[in-house]
Design a protein around this motif. Structure first.
Motif, PDB file in Angstrom:
ATOM      1  N   UNK A 137      -6.904  32.846 -22.819  1.00 47.79           N
ATOM      2  CA  UNK A 137      -5.563  33.337 -23.159  1.00 47.79           C
ATOM      3  C   UNK A 137      -4.501  32.407 -22.598  1.00 47.79           C
ATOM      4  N   UNK A 138      -4.711  31.885 -21.370  1.00 48.35           N
ATOM      5  CA  UNK A 138      -3.739  30.968 -20.759  1.00 48.35           C
ATOM      6  C   UNK A 138      -4.394  29.708 -20.210  1.00 48.35           C
ATOM      7  N   UNK A 139      -5.707  29.753 -20.009  1.00 48.56           N
ATOM      8  CA  UNK A 139      -6.467  28.689 -19.351  1.00 48.56           C
ATOM      9  C   UNK A 139      -6.107  28.513 -17.881  1.00 48.56           C
ATOM     10  N   UNK A 140      -5.164  29.280 -17.381  1.00 43.99           N
ATOM     11  CA  UNK A 140      -4.732  29.116 -16.002  1.00 43.99           C
ATOM     12  C   UNK A 140      -5.825  29.560 -15.049  1.00 43.99           C
ATOM     13  N   UNK A 159     -13.026  22.632 -14.168  1.00 41.87           N
ATOM     14  CA  UNK A 159     -11.629  22.218 -14.042  1.00 41.87           C
ATOM     15  C   UNK A 159     -10.805  23.340 -13.419  1.00 41.87           C
ATOM     16  N   UNK A 160      -9.573  22.980 -13.036  1.00 38.18           N
ATOM     17  CA  UNK A 160      -8.577  23.967 -12.617  1.00 38.18           C
ATOM     18  C   UNK A 160      -7.280  23.640 -13.333  1.00 38.18           C
ATOM     19  N   UNK A 161      -6.699  24.655 -13.966  1.00 38.69           N
ATOM     20  CA  UNK A 161      -5.485  24.470 -14.765  1.00 38.69           C
ATOM     21  C   UNK A 161      -4.370  25.308 -14.164  1.00 38.69           C
ATOM     22  N   UNK A 162      -3.185  24.714 -13.975  1.00 39.51           N
ATOM     23  CA  UNK A 162      -2.068  25.472 -13.432  1.00 39.51           C
ATOM     24  C   UNK A 162      -0.746  24.981 -14.011  1.00 39.51           C
ATOM     25  N   UNK A 168       9.313  30.201 -14.748  1.00 43.65           N
ATOM     26  CA  UNK A 168       8.815  31.577 -14.812  1.00 43.65           C
ATOM     27  C   UNK A 168       7.299  31.630 -15.007  1.00 43.65           C
ATOM     28  N   UNK A 169       6.686  30.503 -15.334  1.00 45.88           N
ATOM     29  CA  UNK A 169       5.227  30.455 -15.431  1.00 45.88           C
ATOM     30  C   UNK A 169       4.555  30.028 -14.126  1.00 45.88           C
ATOM     31  N   UNK A 170       5.350  29.498 -13.215  1.00 50.49           N
ATOM     32  CA  UNK A 170       4.791  28.962 -11.967  1.00 50.49           C
ATOM     33  C   UNK A 170       4.528  30.112 -10.999  1.00 50.49           C
ATOM     34  N   UNK A 171       3.259  30.433 -10.801  1.00 46.69           N
ATOM     35  CA  UNK A 171       2.864  31.593 -10.005  1.00 46.69           C
ATOM     36  C   UNK A 171       1.882  31.130  -8.935  1.00 46.69           C
ATOM     37  N   UNK A 172       2.363  31.005  -7.694  1.00 49.27           N
ATOM     38  CA  UNK A 172       1.509  30.520  -6.608  1.00 49.27           C
ATOM     39  C   UNK A 172       0.290  31.405  -6.400  1.00 49.27           C
ATOM     40  N   UNK A 173       0.364  32.678  -6.792  1.00 48.09           N
ATOM     41  CA  UNK A 173      -0.787  33.560  -6.630  1.00 48.09           C
ATOM     42  C   UNK A 173      -1.969  33.113  -7.484  1.00 48.09           C
ATOM     43  N   UNK A 222      16.315  19.952 -20.207  1.00 46.32           N
ATOM     44  CA  UNK A 222      15.737  20.324 -18.907  1.00 46.32           C
ATOM     45  C   UNK A 222      14.678  21.414 -19.050  1.00 46.32           C
ATOM     46  N   UNK A 223      14.580  22.014 -20.230  1.00 52.51           N
ATOM     47  CA  UNK A 223      13.656  23.139 -20.429  1.00 52.51           C
ATOM     48  C   UNK A 223      12.295  22.681 -20.939  1.00 52.51           C
ATOM     49  N   UNK A 224      11.728  21.692 -20.271  1.00 48.85           N
ATOM     50  CA  UNK A 224      10.430  21.172 -20.700  1.00 48.85           C
ATOM     51  C   UNK A 224       9.306  21.988 -20.077  1.00 48.85           C
ATOM     52  N   UNK A 225       8.094  21.691 -20.492  1.00 50.92           N
ATOM     53  CA  UNK A 225       6.916  22.285 -19.887  1.00 50.92           C
ATOM     54  C   UNK A 225       6.180  21.240 -19.053  1.00 50.92           C
ATOM     55  N   UNK A 226       5.532  21.684 -18.002  1.00 49.82           N
ATOM     56  CA  UNK A 226       4.709  20.790 -17.189  1.00 49.82           C
ATOM     57  C   UNK A 226       3.546  21.586 -16.615  1.00 49.82           C
ATOM     58  N   UNK A 227       2.362  21.020 -16.695  1.00 48.09           N
ATOM     59  CA  UNK A 227       1.167  21.696 -16.190  1.00 48.09           C
ATOM     60  C   UNK A 227       0.162  20.642 -15.755  1.00 48.09           C
ATOM     61  N   UNK A 228      -0.891  21.071 -15.103  1.00 50.71           N
ATOM     62  CA  UNK A 228      -1.880  20.122 -14.601  1.00 50.71           C
ATOM     63  C   UNK A 228      -3.284  20.680 -14.805  1.00 50.71           C
ATOM     64  N   UNK A 229      -4.173  19.786 -15.195  1.00 47.98           N
ATOM     65  CA  UNK A 229      -5.590  20.115 -15.275  1.00 47.98           C
ATOM     66  C   UNK A 229      -6.319  19.169 -14.324  1.00 47.98           C
ATOM     67  N   UNK A 230      -6.963  19.740 -13.319  1.00 47.49           N
ATOM     68  CA  UNK A 230      -7.767  18.958 -12.377  1.00 47.49           C
ATOM     69  C   UNK A 230      -9.210  19.005 -12.861  1.00 47.49           C
ATOM     70  N   UNK A 231      -9.779  17.847 -13.122  1.00 45.54           N
ATOM     71  CA  UNK A 231     -11.116  17.753 -13.702  1.00 45.54           C
ATOM     72  C   UNK A 231     -12.138  17.399 -12.634  1.00 45.54           C
ATOM     73  N   UNK A 232     -13.218  18.158 -12.610  1.00 47.34           N
ATOM     74  CA  UNK A 232     -14.327  17.873 -11.690  1.00 47.34           C
ATOM     75  C   UNK A 232     -15.571  17.573 -12.525  1.00 47.34           C
ATOM     76  N   UNK A 233     -16.086  16.345 -12.388  1.00 46.21           N
ATOM     77  CA  UNK A 233     -17.260  15.907 -13.143  1.00 46.21           C
ATOM     78  C   UNK A 233     -18.426  15.739 -12.166  1.00 46.21           C
ATOM     79  N   UNK A 234     -19.343  16.705 -12.107  1.00 46.89           N
ATOM     80  CA  UNK A 234     -20.474  16.586 -11.189  1.00 46.89           C
ATOM     81  C   UNK A 234     -21.435  15.472 -11.616  1.00 46.89           C
ATOM     82  N   UNK A 235     -22.326  15.119 -10.713  1.00 46.94           N
ATOM     83  CA  UNK A 235     -23.404  14.200 -11.081  1.00 46.94           C
ATOM     84  C   UNK A 235     -24.225  14.804 -12.221  1.00 46.94           C
TER      85      UNK A 235
END
Length: 375
Positions: A137-140, A159-162, A168-173, A222-235
Motif C-alpha cells: 500500500x505504501x512500501x514504507x 530493503x527499507x523504504x521511508x 506530512x508523510x515523514x513519520x519517525x515512528x 518546494x512541494x516535491x517528494x523525497x524518499x529513500x530505499x536502502x537495499x541489502x543484497x545478501x551473499x
C-alpha cells in the motif's frame, strides 16, 4: 500520523483507491534469512529465466579505479563555469542517463555514518526488523519484494523504504529505532540530499536551455517528494542465476545513489551492453528517472539498470529519490516542443505513473515506452 493512502491530502484519488486493496500475494520470505541458512542451491523463486541471467559473475568484489566507465562530474568545477564539465554532464544526460558526482557538498563522514547505520540495522535479529514489516500500500518499512504478481520470480534483496517529503508523510515512528543513532543520522543525510537534488535540478534545467528554476517548478516548486530505499543484497550461492534487482528505469525524477564502494553490483544498459559501474569512494551515482525523460520530451534519457549479486560479499546501497509532487500532471515542457518536435508523452500525475511499478514490480522500460502518445 496516519499515512494510510486515504489520509494523504492532495494524493490522486484513483491511486489511493487502488492501493487500498493491495496486499502481498504470498507469505514474505526474508532473503537475508535464506542466505544465512547456508544454502548450497538457489530456491526456484529466485532463479531468473536464461535470457535474464547475468552473463558474468563478479568474483573481484573490490573494483579497480581504472575501469570506471560512466561519466564523472566535478560539481565544484561545473558550478565555477567549467565548459568541459558542462558538456560532460550534458552528454551524460542524453546518452547514459547516469553519471557520478564528486565535490557534491555532502560530508564524507555523514555518508559513511548513514551507510554504517543501515548495515547495523540489517544485522539486527530478524524479530527486531519485523516490527517494521511493510505492505504494498505504501512500501514504507522493511520489505523483501516489489510488485504483487502471484508466483513472480523474485529478486535477491531485502530493503527499507521511508519518506522525507512531503513533511506530512515523514513519520519517525515508521523509521527504525536501532541502532540508536539511525534516526538522527538518516534525518541529516536526507536534508543534505534534498539540497543536492535541488542543485542538480538547476543544472539539468539550464543544460536544456531553460531557466534554472524551470524543472523545479514543473516538479511542484518546494512541494516535491523525497524518499529513500536502502537495499541489502545478501551473499548469494548461485549469483549467475539471480539478480539483486531486475532491469528497470526509475519511475521518479532523480535518483542519488550512495553505493557500496567495495562491492560492485550496479549495471547500466548502454545500447546492447550491460556496463558494470565501479563507484568512486565518497561519490554519488546519479541517474535520471522517467519523469525527467518525460519533461524533457526524451532529450534526457532514463536508463535501464539492474543489480548483480555476489557469492562472497553482502552489499548495502542507499537510493535517494527526488520526485515530483504526486498529484500534478507531468508532461513535456512547452519550450521543448514544436511543430517539428511534438510532445511525445500525454499528461499523467506521478501517482498514476508509479502505480505501475507498485503493482507489477520492475519491468525494464516498459512503462515509459507504453506511455508514449499515439499520433
Amino acid at each position: 500520523m496516519d499515512s494510510s493512502p486515504d489520509s494523504l491530502i492532495g494524493y490522486d484519488f484513483e491511486f489511493s483507491h487502488r492501493l487500498r486493496f493491495l496486499s502481498w500475494p504470498e507469505p514474505i520470505v526474508r532473503v537475508q534469512s535464506l542466505a544465512e541458512s547456508n544454502l548450497t542451491t538457489l530456491p526456484d523463486r529466485y532463479i531468473k529465466p536464461p535470457s535474464q541471467r547475468p552473463q558474468t559473475t563478479t568474483t573481484n568484489h573490490k573494483p579497480e579505479a581504472a575501469t570506471i566507465n560512466i561519466p564523472v562530474i566535478d560539481l565544484d568545477s561545473l558550478f565555477s563555469g567549467n565548459e568541459e564539465d558542462k558538456e560532460r554532464i550534458s552528454e551524460a544526460c542524453r546518452e547514459f542517463g547516469f553519471f557520478q558526482v564528486i565535490n557534491h557538498g555532502v560530508r564524507p563522514e555523514l555518508m559513511d555514518a548513514a551507510r554504517e547505520a543501515w548495515k547495523s540495522f540489517f544485522n539486527l535479529p530478524v524479530e527486531a526488523k519485523e516490527v517494521y514489516s511493510n505492505s504494498p500500500r505504501t512500501y514504507e518499512g522493511y520489505g523483501s519484494r516489489l510488485g504483487v504478481e502471484k508466483g513472480a520470480i523474485l529478486d535477491w534483496n531485502d530493503y527499507y523504504y521511508l519518506h522525507f517529503l512531503p513533511l506530512f508523510l515523514k513519520d519517525f515512528n515508521k523509521w527504525p529505532s536501532l541502532p540508536s543513532n539511525i534516526r538522527e543520522v538518516v534525518d541529516e543525510y536526507g536534508e543534505e540530499l534534498v539540497k543536492l537534488g535541488e542543485r542538480l535540478m538547476r543544472l539539468l534545467s539550464s543544460n536544456l536551455g531553460l531557466k534554472e528554476e524551470q524543472l523545479q517548478e514543473a516538479f511542484g516548486g518546494e512541494d516535491v517528494g523525497a524518499c529513500m530505499r536502502v537495499n541489502y543484497y545478501p551473499k548469494c550461492p548461485r549469483p549467475e542465476l539471480a539478480l539483486g534487482l531486475s532491469p528497470h528505469s526509475d519511475p521518479g525524477g532523480i535518483t542519488i545513489l550512495l553505493p557500496d564502494d567495495q562491492v560492485v553490483g550496479l549495471q547500466v544498459r548502454h545500447g546492447d551492453t550491460w556496463i558494470t559501474v565501479n563507484p568512486l569512494r565518497h561519490a554519488f551515482i546519479v541517474n535520471l528517472g522517467d519523469q525527467i525523460q518525460i519533461l524533457s520530451n526524451s532529450i534526457y534519457k532514463s536508463s535501464e539498470h539492474r543489480v548483480i549479486v555476489n557469492s562472497q560479499k553482502e552489499r548495502v546501497s542507499l537510493a535517494f529519490f527526488y520526485n515530483p509532487k504526486s498529484d500534478i500532471p507531468i508532461q513535456p515542457l512547452q519550450q521543448l516542443v514544436s511543430p517539428t518536435n511534438p510532445p511525445i508523452y500525454p499528461p499523467m500525475t506521478f501517482d498514476q505513473y508509479r502505480l505501475f511499478i507498485r503493482t507489477q514490480g520492475p519491468r525494464g522500460k516498459s512503462h515509459v515506452e507504453s506511455h508514449i502518445s499515439s499520433r
